[in-house]
Design an enzyme around this catalytic site. Structure first.
Site, short mmCIF file in Angstrom:
data_model
loop_
_atom_site.label_atom_id
_atom_site.label_comp_id
_atom_site.label_asym_id
_atom_site.label_seq_id
_atom_site.Cartn_x
_atom_site.Cartn_y
_atom_site.Cartn_z
N ASP A 164 0.88 -1.26 0.04
CA ASP A 164 -0.09 0.04 -0.09
C ASP A 164 0.88 1.44 -0.14
O ASP A 164 1.94 1.10 0.43
CB ASP A 164 -0.80 0.00 1.36
CG ASP A 164 -1.80 1.17 1.33
OD1 ASP A 164 -2.76 1.41 0.23
OD2 ASP A 164 -1.71 1.87 2.08
N GLU A 212 1.08 -0.69 -5.21
CA GLU A 212 -0.13 0.36 -5.40
C GLU A 212 0.78 1.64 -5.52
O GLU A 212 1.32 2.53 -4.46
CB GLU A 212 -0.96 0.38 -4.13
CG GLU A 212 -2.33 1.49 -4.56
CD GLU A 212 -2.59 2.29 -3.29
OE1 GLU A 212 -3.85 2.83 -3.30
OE2 GLU A 212 -1.84 2.25 -2.34
#
Length: 934
Positions: free
Chosen positions: A603, A656
């Site tokens: 993330d 990401e």
């Protein structure tokens, strides 16, 4: 209990008045003994003088006058000698008086202590212990009559006697008494005790009680090496035992038949010196409290549980199995079952262990510092799984903080924050899955992902209950993988798991770590891979977790401009500190090895890569080259990826990353134009495609002609990285609306746009990811509180067929996708894609070919206008004799208008779109059609 001599401290149970009376009595006794000795000496001197006087007179009469002077000289010399003798006798008498005074005082203490113990102890058992202790030193010799008086001169030896023979009703010889020696010629019997006293004072036994400095450090929680002063230690004269047990009334050493009560030195400190040749194996402590007595192992008799290699690797930041060295680990150590506790806290002045096993009072459980790597360790016998614990850390300013274990494998259910001792007992059944998952790399394999937030997918279900429903559901829809939103423990449910405090513990909201393993196991047995969102970019500021863990910035940078994350109010990790990198790299390996996770979706990578991410000028510090790249974060990501791929073949890491950083999915050893090696990820989320395509789809069809490039621009950079096309949770929350609700038009048109978009997405180069609820066109935004609107699929609901139709389409898309290598085999190679028509903006039509490694094609045609386009001509290769529909999103079973073509369509010799042949199709409204060679 053997009496305590004055030299080893006063009896704690004796009052001040008792001690004063005892001292006065001893002084009076000594005085009475001194007076008769003085009187006797005077009488003897008088008799001697009377006997010599007549002789001297006779000699004086007969002596010649010339010898008078010599006589006077002799008299003077005799007088001087007499004076010397008197002084020696007086000095000797003083010594005897001191010995007598000391003996009297000790005798009083002996009588008082023996009287107190005699009623409670059994003489027979005590005598056996005394004989055993004395036999080791005295060798069966009987002491002479004056031996007790002689032993009183040895002040340190009284501690030995007290501890070793505490239960004897009377003692025949002191524990360390030497055999009496014969006085040399010319030495009186009275002089022998004085000589023995001097010899004993020359080689004193070592002090046993803790000195003031060690005691203060233990009490304040700042002792770095409690094992060096507590426990049992061989010293000259025996074995010193020390214990630190606040609130205890007594502590007794127990080993076989030996039972020796330690002296209470005050403030919870106990000590004694026992006349043993070596530290006894397996001794235990009998600790008496106000209302209970506990027999336990001595925590401070154990050697360190970590070896030099572990400490070296931790110090170097290279311990790839860090979870095996730090945290709470149930184990058997030196033949004793217990739990080893270790924690990294290099800035702490001291660390103590608190938990349910010591009523959350860590005073009696100080940990030791192991070398210079900052690791503190303690092995606690007799405790195991299920116990709660935390570390009580003393900061540099002397204040204390109670912290959860950063390496805890299990935690309490939030909002409780304690760590829990855990050992896994799960037996895996996914050997076949693990054996074949490495056969094909992820970017060259079918990869269709269903994103799930476990706590809300079916609210109220545990990991084991989810294991009975989720694998069956995902398998039925044909997804190859599930991606679990962060599973690691987090205190605030509203963060969806993206503010992690327990990086090594699955959230306890749904069950135990073994329960989570059971879920992963069941997914694997169903043929479904498991990806997990992993959050190494930042952590929350909770004062019981990682923030300023040991009183100073530790996991976060010391510079607040680098530490504070501007978007989320959290703290960023200090990627430049090798121990912090080690903590995170080992964590990635931990999930893959211990929980059989097949991939990590990392993330917020962009926030890690740029020093100026969401910061204004003046709020960030450039790197050593003056640039804005976070070189430490780059090095961390490269190390993490290289380590995971090396240790766990078959896994995939996914970034990401929302910027144009060069080489996200390039190998770490291949440098790009920017001079950096690749970050080493396997896949990257294509955030640009997601943003552009959703922007296009949100427009009314009449306006889409002006935004046609939004659907084609992704092919300009499609092969710069290995991409995943994500329709994730981020796109269906916070006012962004659900996927179907983003679409324009009425309910029918919204659903038609939704279906056409999914068909286009599955055919586009790249892997697919779809968030839960979007597979059946949920109209509402997702909420972590109630999850997907499953009631939309209830047959009793009037529009259930509309939602079921969309879900049926997703099932068919996945089935055809998995069976058609052209859709996944060459995702990252330009030769796997060919445009047929990409510039038909006025028609809102997009058509392209996908090709597998053998050149077998699949034709995808999307019509994003709400009108039927008849006889729409498309150029095609001339070596395909016929095409037939395999997917049509406008089919009636999906809720469409059923403009379909069940019969194959044959190409015509007329060239079109630069192709030697062409076909004419009827394009359904707001639909995507897939055709394969017949």
């Amino acid at each position: 209990m053997t009496p305590r001599t004055p030299s080893s401290g006063s009896d704690p149970k004796q009052t001040a008045e008792d001690r004063s009376a005892q001292d006065r009595s001893a002084q009076e006794t000594a005085a009475k003994q001194t007076v008769p000795r003085q009187a006797t000496a005077k009488k003897a001197a008088a008799k001697k003088t009377a006997a010599k006087t007549p002789a001297q007179k006779a000699v004086a009469k007969k002596a010649v006058a010339k010898k008078a002077a010599a006589e006077r000289a002799v008299v003077k010399k005799a007088a001087a000698e007499t004076t010397v003798v008197k002084k020696a006798v007086a000095k000797k008498a003083a010594v005897e008086r001191a010995v007598a005074k000391k003996a009297a005082a000790e005798t009083a203490v002996v009588k008082k202590a023996v009287a107190k113990k005699a009623a409670a102890k059994q003489v027979s058992a005590e005598t056996a212990i005394v004989k055993k202790a004395v036999a080791k030193k005295a060798a069966a010799k009987k002491a002479p009559a004056k031996a007790p008086a002689k032993s009183t001169a040895k002040a340190p030896a009284t501690t030995v006697a007290k501890a070793a023979v505490k239960k004897a009703p009377a003692r025949k010889a002191p524990a360390r008494k030497a055999p009496a020696k014969k006085a040399p010629a010319g030495q009186t019997a009275a002089e022998a005790p004085a000589a023995a006293e001097v010899a004993a004072a020359a080689v004193p036994a070592p002090p046993v009680a803790l000195d003031a400095a060690d005691r203060e450090r233990l009490l304040s929680g700042t002792h770095h090496d409690p094992h060096s002063v507590l426990g049992a230690h061989a010293v000259p004269g025996g074995v010193a035992f020390r214990a630190f047990r606040p609130y205890a009334r007594s502590v007794t050493v127990v080993c076989g038949e030996l039972r020796a009560e330690l002296r209470h030195d005050g403030q919870g400190c106990f000590s004694a010196l026992l006349p043993l040749q070596a530290v006894p194996d397996g001794y235990r402590l009998l600790v008496a409290y106000e209302e209970t007595v506990v027999e336990t192992e001595d925590v401070y008799r154990f050697l360190p549980t970590l070896g030099e290699l572990d400490l070296h690797l931790i110090g170097e930041g290279r311990h790839e199995e860090l979870w095996r060295a730090l945290g709470a680990e149930p184990m058997t150590h030196q033949g004793v079952t217990g739990t080893r506790f270790t924690v990294w806290a290099p800035n702490a002045r001291g660390v103590r262990l608190a938990g349910t096993f010591n009523y959350w009072d860590g005073a009696a459980y100080p940990m030791r510092s192991l070398g210079g790597c900052g690791v503190w360790e303690l092995f606690v016998p007799g405790i195991g799984e299920g116990e709660l614990y935390k570390f009580e850390i003393t900061r540099q300013d002397g204040s204390r903080t109670l912290r959860a274990d950063p390496m805890a494998r299990r935690t309490e259910i939030p909002p409780n924050t304690s760590s829990i001792i855990h050992a896994s007992h799960h037996e895996w059944g996914d050997a076949q899955w693990l054996a074949r998952r490495a056969e094909r790399p992820a970017h060259e394999a079918p990869f269709s992902v269903y994103e799930v937030h476990l706590p809300s997918w079916r609210p109220g279900l545990t990991y084991r209950e989810l294991a009975e429903q989720l694998p069956a559901y995902v398998k039925d829809l044909g997804f190859t993988h599930v991606e679990l939103m962060p599973v690691a423990e987090h205190p605030f449910g509203g963060s969806w798991g993206y503010q992690v405090t327990g990086f090594y513990a699955p959230t306890s909201r749904l069950g135990t770590p073994d329960d989570f393993k059971y879920l992963v196991d069941k997914l694997h047995q169903a043929g479904i891979g498991v990806l997990m969102d992993w959050v190494p970019a930042h952590f929350p500021r909770d004062d019981w977790a990682l923030a300023e863990f040991d009183g100073r910035p530790l996991y976060e940078p010391a510079d607040p401009r680098r530490a504070a994350h501007p978007d989320w109010g959290t703290l960023e990790f200090d990627f430049g500190r090798r121990e912090v990198r080690n903590f995170l790299v080992a964590n990635a390996v931990y999930w893959c090895e211990e929980f059989h996770i097949d991939g990590l979706r990392v993330d917020a990578v962009a926030s890690m890569l740029y020093l100026d991410y969401s910061r204004e000028p003046g709020q960030w510090v450039p790197n050593e080259h003056g640039g804005r790249e976070n070189l430490d974060a780059v090095a961390f990501l490269q190390e993490m990826n290289a380590t995971v791929y090396r240790r766990v073949p078959g896994v995939v890491t996914i970034a990401e990353e929302s910027t144009a950083w060069d080489g996200v999915t390039r190998a770490t050893h291949h440098k790009g134009p920017s001079g950096f090696g690749g970050l080493g990820f396997g896949l990257k989320w294509n955030m640009g495609w997601m943003h552009d395509s959703l922007e296009y789809m949100s427009k009314e069809p009449v306006h889409r002609r002006y935004h046609h490039h939004d659907m084609t621009f992704s092919m300009v950079y499609a092969y710069s990285e290995n991409y995943v096309l994500p329709i994730s949770h981020d796109e269906v929350v916070h006012g962004k609306r659900s996927l179907v609700s983003k679409m324009p038009g009425d309910w029918w048109q919204q659903r038609a746009n939704h279906r056409a978009y999914l068909g286009f997405m599955w055919a586009h180069p790249g892997k697919q990811l779809l968030f839960m609820g979007q597979e059946f066109a949920q109209g509402a935004e997702w909420s972590e509180e109630h999850g997907p609107d499953w009631w939309l699929l209830d047959p009793a609901y009037g529009a259930a067929a509309d939602h079921r139709g969309v879900r049926d389409l997703v099932r068919d898309l996945n089935a055809v996708y998995r069976a058609t290598p052209a859709l996944w085999e060459r995702d990252v190679h330009p030769d796997g894609f060919q445009w047929i028509v990409g510039d038909a903006a006025d028609d809102n039509v997009l058509a392209f070919l996908r090709l597998d490694a053998e050149g077998a094609p699949l034709l995808s045609v999307s019509n994003f206008s709400p009108v039927v386009r008849h006889d729409y001509r498309l150029g095609v290769p001339d070596d395909i004799p016929a095409w037939h529909e395999v997917v049509n999103t406008d089919a009636a079973r999906y809720g469409g208008s059923d403009v379909t073509r069940p019969d194959p369509v044959k190409p015509e010799a007329q060239g079109w779109h630069g192709r030697p042949a062409s076909i004419r199709l009827t394009l359904p409204p707001l639909a995507t059609v897939w055709l394969r060679p017949a």
